[in-house]
Structures are given as C-alpha cells and as structure tokens.
Design an enzyme around this catalytic site. Structure first.
Site, PDB file in Angstrom:
ATOM      1  N   ARG A 101      -1.614  -5.324  -8.361  1.00 12.01           N
ATOM      2  CA  ARG A 101      -0.372  -6.640  -7.977  1.00 12.01           C
ATOM      3  C   ARG A 101       0.602  -7.659  -8.969  1.00 12.01           C
ATOM      4  NH1 ARG A 101      -2.903  -7.301  -2.337  1.00 12.01           N
ATOM      5  NH2 ARG A 101      -4.892  -7.443  -3.074  1.00 12.01           N
TER       6      ARG A 101
ATOM      7  N   HIS B 133       0.801  -0.566  -0.010  1.00 18.21           N
ATOM      8  CA  HIS B 133      -0.121  -0.113   0.135  1.00 18.21           C
ATOM      9  C   HIS B 133       0.969   1.173   0.082  1.00 18.21           C
ATOM     10  CE1 HIS B 133      -3.124  -2.557   2.446  1.00 18.21           C
ATOM     11  NE2 HIS B 133      -3.500  -2.731   1.211  1.00 18.21           N
TER      12      HIS B 133
HETATM   13  P1  ADP Z   1      -9.799  -3.553  -0.559  1.00 14.85           P
HETATM   14  O1  ADP Z   1     -10.424  -4.586   0.170  1.00 14.85           O
HETATM   15  O2  ADP Z   1     -10.413  -2.373  -1.145  1.00 14.85           O
HETATM   16  O3  ADP Z   1      -9.038  -4.405  -1.933  1.00 14.85           O
HETATM   17  P2  ADP Z   1      -6.789  -3.705   0.136  1.00 14.85           P
HETATM   18  O4  ADP Z   1      -6.474  -2.647   1.401  1.00 14.85           O
HETATM   19  O5  ADP Z   1      -7.100  -5.281   0.049  1.00 14.85           O
HETATM   20  O6  ADP Z   1      -8.349  -3.030  -0.016  1.00 14.85           O
HETATM   21  O7  ADP Z   1      -6.146  -2.881  -1.253  1.00 14.85           O
HETATM   22  C1  ADP Z   1      -6.454  -1.666  -1.418  1.00 14.85           C
HETATM   23  C2  ADP Z   1      -6.123  -1.046  -2.581  1.00 14.85           C
HETATM   24  O8  ADP Z   1      -4.333  -1.530  -2.494  1.00 14.85           O
HETATM   25  C3  ADP Z   1      -5.733  -1.870  -3.798  1.00 14.85           C
HETATM   26  O9  ADP Z   1      -6.105  -1.136  -5.209  1.00 14.85           O
HETATM   27  C4  ADP Z   1      -5.322  -2.645  -3.965  1.00 14.85           C
HETATM   28  O10 ADP Z   1      -5.033  -3.771  -5.560  1.00 14.85           O
HETATM   29  C5  ADP Z   1      -3.855  -2.535  -3.919  1.00 14.85           C
HETATM   30  N1  ADP Z   1      -2.940  -3.361  -2.898  1.00 14.85           N
HETATM   31  C6  ADP Z   1      -2.698  -4.202  -2.013  1.00 14.85           C
HETATM   32  N2  ADP Z   1      -1.731  -4.348  -1.573  1.00 14.85           N
HETATM   33  C7  ADP Z   1      -0.700  -4.212  -2.191  1.00 14.85           C
HETATM   34  C8  ADP Z   1       0.788  -4.364  -3.226  1.00 14.85           C
HETATM   35  N3  ADP Z   1       1.372  -5.649  -1.924  1.00 14.85           N
HETATM   36  N4  ADP Z   1       1.002  -3.741  -4.013  1.00 14.85           N
HETATM   37  C9  ADP Z   1      -0.135  -2.837  -4.818  1.00 14.85           C
HETATM   38  N5  ADP Z   1      -1.096  -2.724  -4.546  1.00 14.85           N
HETATM   39  C10 ADP Z   1      -1.885  -3.041  -3.557  1.00 14.85           C
END
Ligand code: ADP
Length: 165
Positions: free
Chosen positions: A93, A17
């Site tokens: 990702r 994130h």
């Molecule tokens: P959600 O439950 O809405 O998917 P997350 O907290 O899991 O929320 O993710 C929020 C955003 O961050 C999403 O767009 C997700 O794809 C992105 N994200 C999560 N982990 C990673 C990562 N390791 N690298 C890049 N983007 C990520």
C-alpha cells in the site's frame, strides 16, 4: 502452470485485497488465496467466515483464471512446499508496508530459496484501506460501503450488533 499463493489474515477481505487479487489473476494461471490461521491474533471473523466472504467476492468478480480459497497453519513456506508452489503474492500500500514485508520476504527466502515473493501495488484509491480500519469504523457504526463488498458490509453489521450492544 504459473501458480501463486496470496496469503493473509483477510479479517475481513477488502477492496484493497481484491485489487491485488485482480492484478494477480492477470499475471498467473491460478491464484490460491490462503487464510492464515494464527492463534496469536484475535480475529473478528472465524476462518470459515473469512473463507466464505472471499469465495463470495470471487464469485462476483468473475476472474478469467481459477482462484482457490484455502487456509493454512504454521509456516507459509511449508504450505508452499507441500503444494509445490514457488510464488508468494503480497500487496503493497505504502512505504510503511515495505519494512515489514521486506522482513517477512527475507525470512521466507532464507527458509526456502526456491520461493520468490512478488509485490503488487494497489490502485491509489485503495491504498488507505486496511482490514483493521474497516473493523474500527464498522464497530462505531461508520460507513464502510466504499471499502468492502456489500456482503462484507452485511457481515460486519451482524458482527457489530453482537460486539457493541
Ligand atoms: P497480514 O495480516 O498477513 O498482513 P492482511 O490480510 O492484512 O494480512 O493482508 C494480506 C496482504 O494484502 C498483505 O500483503 C497486505 O499488504 C495486502 N493488503 C492489505 N490491504 C491492502 C490494500 N488496501 N491494498 C493493497 N494491498 C493490501
């Protein structure tokens, strides 16, 4: 002023994130990290705990543009409309994220034609990190120091101590 909303569960915030947030901060004049209050999901951390962990990560990162932390309930497009913001920031990702993200972005476009979703790719080294796997590893006492900032490691340890007697 170009403002983007970066929405998500952030349960908890990871280096993945933060990688996206850093890239977003280099493009926009301001980014609002918006924690989704989703009553259908059973989060490990409360909304306040998640917001605090995000705030702490932001303090440590020293971004050049303001980063705000907020939470919202209901439709993301309504949240954007209330704030007069037109950009959603999301991270990708792998191809596996694409199908879900395409669906969500398409729905949001249908609901709000003046809103664009911008996808940023994380550094490969963070592409395998998910909040879900972090929680799973922490639950069984595994090492998550390369996946989340130190204050999140501490918070996970405290939670794991409670949930795994
Ligand atoms: P959600 O439950 O809405 O998917 P997350 O907290 O899991 O929320 O993710 C929020 C955003 O961050 C999403 O767009 C997700 O794809 C992105 N994200 C999560 N982990 C990673 C990562 N390791 N690298 C890049 N983007 C990520």
């Amino acid at each position: 002023m170009r403002v983007a909303v970066y929405p998500g569960s952030f349960d908890p915030i990871t280096y993945g994130h933060l990688d996206i947030l850093k890239r977003g901060a280099a493009i926009f004049d301001k980014v609002i990290v918006a924690v989704l209050i989703n009553s259908a999901k059973q989060p490990l951390f409360s909304v306040d705990e998640r917001k605090q962990m995000i705030e702490e990560s932001i303090k440590q990162a020293n971004y050049k543009v303001p980063i705000e932390v907020d939470s919202f309930e209901g439709l993301l497009v309504d949240y954007l409309r209330n704030k007069d913001i037109h950009v959603i920031l999301r991270g990708l990702r792998a191809i596996s994220d694409f199908e879900y993200e395409l669906q969500v972005a398409s729905i949001n476009r249908k609901l709000a034609k003046d809103v664009e979703t911008i996808f940023l790719m994380t550094n490969n080294m963070h592409s395998f990190i998910s909040s879900g796997s972090v929680k799973e590893i922490a639950k069984y006492g595994g090492d998550v120091t390369d996946l989340v900032p130190p204050h999140v490691v501490t918070a996970l340890k405290e939670k794991s101590a409670i949930i795994t007697p």
